[in-house]
Design a protein around this motif. Structure first.
Motif, PDB file in Angstrom:
ATOM      1  N   THR A  70       0.843  -1.188   0.000  1.00  0.00           N
ATOM      2  CA  THR A  70       0.000   0.000   0.000  1.00  0.00           C
ATOM      3  C   THR A  70       0.881   1.242   0.000  1.00  0.00           C
ATOM      4  OG1 THR A  70      -1.559   1.306   1.315  1.00  0.00           O
ATOM      5  CG2 THR A  70      -0.216  -0.257   2.515  1.00  0.00           C
ATOM      6  N   PRO A  71       0.432   2.341  -0.623  1.00  0.00           N
ATOM      7  CA  PRO A  71       1.215   3.579  -0.592  1.00  0.00           C
ATOM      8  C   PRO A  71       1.307   4.223   0.797  1.00  0.00           C
ATOM      9  CG  PRO A  71      -0.478   3.689  -2.304  1.00  0.00           C
ATOM     10  CD  PRO A  71      -0.701   2.430  -1.534  1.00  0.00           C
ATOM     11  N   ALA A  72       0.606   3.653   1.781  1.00  0.00           N
ATOM     12  CA  ALA A  72       0.722   4.186   3.132  1.00  0.00           C
ATOM     13  C   ALA A  72       2.158   4.067   3.639  1.00  0.00           C
ATOM     14  CB  ALA A  72      -0.233   3.474   4.086  1.00  0.00           C
ATOM     15  N   GLU A  98       1.160   5.520 -11.747  1.00  0.00           N
ATOM     16  CA  GLU A  98       1.626   6.841 -11.333  1.00  0.00           C
ATOM     17  C   GLU A  98       0.633   7.411 -10.325  1.00  0.00           C
ATOM     18  OE1 GLU A  98       3.626   9.298 -14.510  1.00  0.00           O
ATOM     19  OE2 GLU A  98       2.436   7.926 -15.753  1.00  0.00           O
ATOM     20  N   LEU A  99       1.123   7.728  -9.139  1.00  0.00           N
ATOM     21  CA  LEU A  99       0.285   8.343  -8.115  1.00  0.00           C
ATOM     22  C   LEU A  99       0.372   9.858  -8.185  1.00  0.00           C
ATOM     23  CD1 LEU A  99       1.127   5.944  -5.141  1.00  0.00           C
ATOM     24  CD2 LEU A  99      -0.790   5.810  -6.746  1.00  0.00           C
ATOM     25  N   MET A 100       1.567  10.384  -8.396  1.00  0.00           N
ATOM     26  CA  MET A 100       1.799  11.822  -8.606  1.00  0.00           C
ATOM     27  C   MET A 100       2.818  11.933  -9.735  1.00  0.00           C
ATOM     28  SD  MET A 100       2.041  13.366  -4.712  1.00  0.00           S
ATOM     29  CE  MET A 100       2.139  15.086  -5.178  1.00  0.00           C
ATOM     30  N   PRO A 101       2.400  12.423 -10.907  1.00  0.00           N
ATOM     31  CA  PRO A 101       3.346  12.549 -12.013  1.00  0.00           C
ATOM     32  C   PRO A 101       4.488  13.488 -11.647  1.00  0.00           C
ATOM     33  CG  PRO A 101       1.115  13.193 -12.686  1.00  0.00           C
ATOM     34  CD  PRO A 101       1.082  12.898 -11.216  1.00  0.00           C
ATOM     35  N   LEU A 102       5.609  13.339 -12.335  1.00  0.00           N
ATOM     36  CA  LEU A 102       6.746  14.224 -12.080  1.00  0.00           C
ATOM     37  C   LEU A 102       6.318  15.676 -12.234  1.00  0.00           C
ATOM     38  CD1 LEU A 102       9.642  12.380 -13.937  1.00  0.00           C
ATOM     39  CD2 LEU A 102       9.321  12.638 -11.474  1.00  0.00           C
ATOM     40  N   GLY A 112       8.026  12.961  -7.808  1.00  0.00           N
ATOM     41  CA  GLY A 112       7.074  12.028  -8.388  1.00  0.00           C
ATOM     42  C   GLY A 112       6.845  10.862  -7.454  1.00  0.00           C
ATOM     43  N   TRP A 113       5.656  10.270  -7.541  1.00  0.00           N
ATOM     44  CA  TRP A 113       5.294   9.153  -6.679  1.00  0.00           C
ATOM     45  C   TRP A 113       4.668   8.076  -7.554  1.00  0.00           C
ATOM     46  CZ3 TRP A 113       2.335  10.307  -1.506  1.00  0.00           C
ATOM     47  CH2 TRP A 113       2.318   9.167  -0.694  1.00  0.00           C
ATOM     48  N   PHE A 118       5.300  -4.276  -9.060  1.00  0.00           N
ATOM     49  CA  PHE A 118       5.098  -5.244  -7.981  1.00  0.00           C
ATOM     50  C   PHE A 118       4.158  -4.699  -6.904  1.00  0.00           C
ATOM     51  CE2 PHE A 118       9.394  -5.622  -9.723  1.00  0.00           C
ATOM     52  CZ  PHE A 118       9.301  -6.884 -10.301  1.00  0.00           C
ATOM     53  N   GLY A 119       3.782  -3.421  -7.027  1.00  0.00           N
ATOM     54  CA  GLY A 119       2.910  -2.788  -6.051  1.00  0.00           C
ATOM     55  C   GLY A 119       3.641  -2.009  -4.983  1.00  0.00           C
ATOM     56  N   VAL A 120       4.984  -2.020  -5.002  1.00  0.00           N
ATOM     57  CA  VAL A 120       5.769  -1.281  -4.017  1.00  0.00           C
ATOM     58  C   VAL A 120       5.722   0.205  -4.381  1.00  0.00           C
ATOM     59  CG1 VAL A 120       8.058  -0.952  -3.015  1.00  0.00           C
ATOM     60  CG2 VAL A 120       7.237  -3.266  -3.531  1.00  0.00           C
ATOM     61  N   SER A 121       5.512   1.041  -3.380  1.00  0.00           N
ATOM     62  CA  SER A 121       5.350   2.473  -3.574  1.00  0.00           C
ATOM     63  C   SER A 121       6.668   3.217  -3.393  1.00  0.00           C
ATOM     64  CB  SER A 121       4.308   3.002  -2.557  1.00  0.00           C
ATOM     65  OG  SER A 121       3.973   4.326  -2.825  1.00  0.00           O
ATOM     66  N   TRP A 122       6.980   4.121  -4.343  1.00  0.00           N
ATOM     67  CA  TRP A 122       8.229   4.889  -4.338  1.00  0.00           C
ATOM     68  C   TRP A 122       7.926   6.373  -4.477  1.00  0.00           C
ATOM     69  CZ3 TRP A 122      13.112   2.395  -4.570  1.00  0.00           C
ATOM     70  CH2 TRP A 122      13.054   1.007  -4.751  1.00  0.00           C
ATOM     71  N   GLN A 123       8.520   7.184  -3.593  1.00  0.00           N
ATOM     72  CA  GLN A 123       8.507   8.632  -3.736  1.00  0.00           C
ATOM     73  C   GLN A 123       9.908   9.050  -4.165  1.00  0.00           C
ATOM     74  OE1 GLN A 123       6.458  11.059  -0.734  1.00  0.00           O
ATOM     75  NE2 GLN A 123       6.055   9.131   0.353  1.00  0.00           N
ATOM     76  N   LEU A 124       9.984   9.800  -5.254  1.00  0.00           N
ATOM     77  CA  LEU A 124      11.271  10.235  -5.792  1.00  0.00           C
ATOM     78  C   LEU A 124      11.340  11.746  -5.739  1.00  0.00           C
ATOM     79  CD1 LEU A 124      11.099   7.831  -8.838  1.00  0.00           C
ATOM     80  CD2 LEU A 124      12.444   7.501  -6.772  1.00  0.00           C
ATOM     81  N   ASN A 125      12.379  12.246  -5.109  1.00  0.00           N
ATOM     82  CA  ASN A 125      12.498  13.682  -4.864  1.00  0.00           C
ATOM     83  C   ASN A 125      13.859  14.185  -5.339  1.00  0.00           C
ATOM     84  OD1 ASN A 125      11.465  16.136  -3.511  1.00  0.00           O
ATOM     85  ND2 ASN A 125      13.267  15.866  -2.225  1.00  0.00           N
ATOM     86  N   LEU A 126      13.865  15.334  -5.995  1.00  0.00           N
ATOM     87  CA  LEU A 126      15.121  15.962  -6.403  1.00  0.00           C
ATOM     88  C   LEU A 126      15.686  16.699  -5.218  1.00  0.00           C
ATOM     89  CD1 LEU A 126      17.132  16.584  -8.665  1.00  0.00           C
ATOM     90  CD2 LEU A 126      15.718  18.560  -9.254  1.00  0.00           C
TER      91      LEU A 126
END
Length: 128
Positions: A70-72, A98-102, A112-113, A118-126
């Motif tokens: 879950t994205p929680a 895509e939960l939050m586009p770049l 971006g989120w 596989f369902g694993v949630s990733w938040q990517l931040n510059l």
């Protein structure tokens, strides 16, 4: 403490994918179920791997569950360059959601989120 990811038959595929994305990544150890089970022979009984110096563990659960990731809870990655962020986001979003586009959301110049394939949630931040 170690982040622990439970898959149902795709653990090795996931850890191979994840370790291919980061320069500082490696599979530390992996053990597989044998013919005696209880999991399907050859699937991951337990594996440890690292991404950018952070250790993770994963398994292929032989017990079927009515839940998944879950994205929680998400993996938050601080990227040093925009190119790195774009590359990771593109790879993780492929066959994912895509939960939050770049974009620029006020709290970051670029963020971006995504839930990966596989369902694993990733938040990517510059990193600023």
């Amino acid at each position: 403490m170690t982040t622990f990811l439970m898959f149902e038959g795709r653990a090795e595929e996931a850890l191979t994918f994840y370790t291919s994305l980061f320069d500082d990544a490696e599979v530390i150890d992996i053990s597989r179920y044998g013919a005696d089970g209880p999991g399907e022979a050859g699937t991951v009984q337990r594996a440890t791997f690292s991404l950018a110096g952070q250790r993770f563990m994963c398994i292929d659960s032989h017990v079927k569950h009515a839940f998944g990731f879950t994205p929680a809870v998400s993996l938050f990655v601080e990227c040093d360059t925009e190119a790195e962020l774009d590359r990771l986001y593109g790879a993780l979003a492929e066959q994912g959601t895509e939960l939050m586009p770049l974009g620029s959301y006020g709290f970051s110049a670029k963020f971006g989120w995504v839930n990966d394939r596989f369902g694993v949630s990733w938040q990517l931040n510059l990193r600023e």
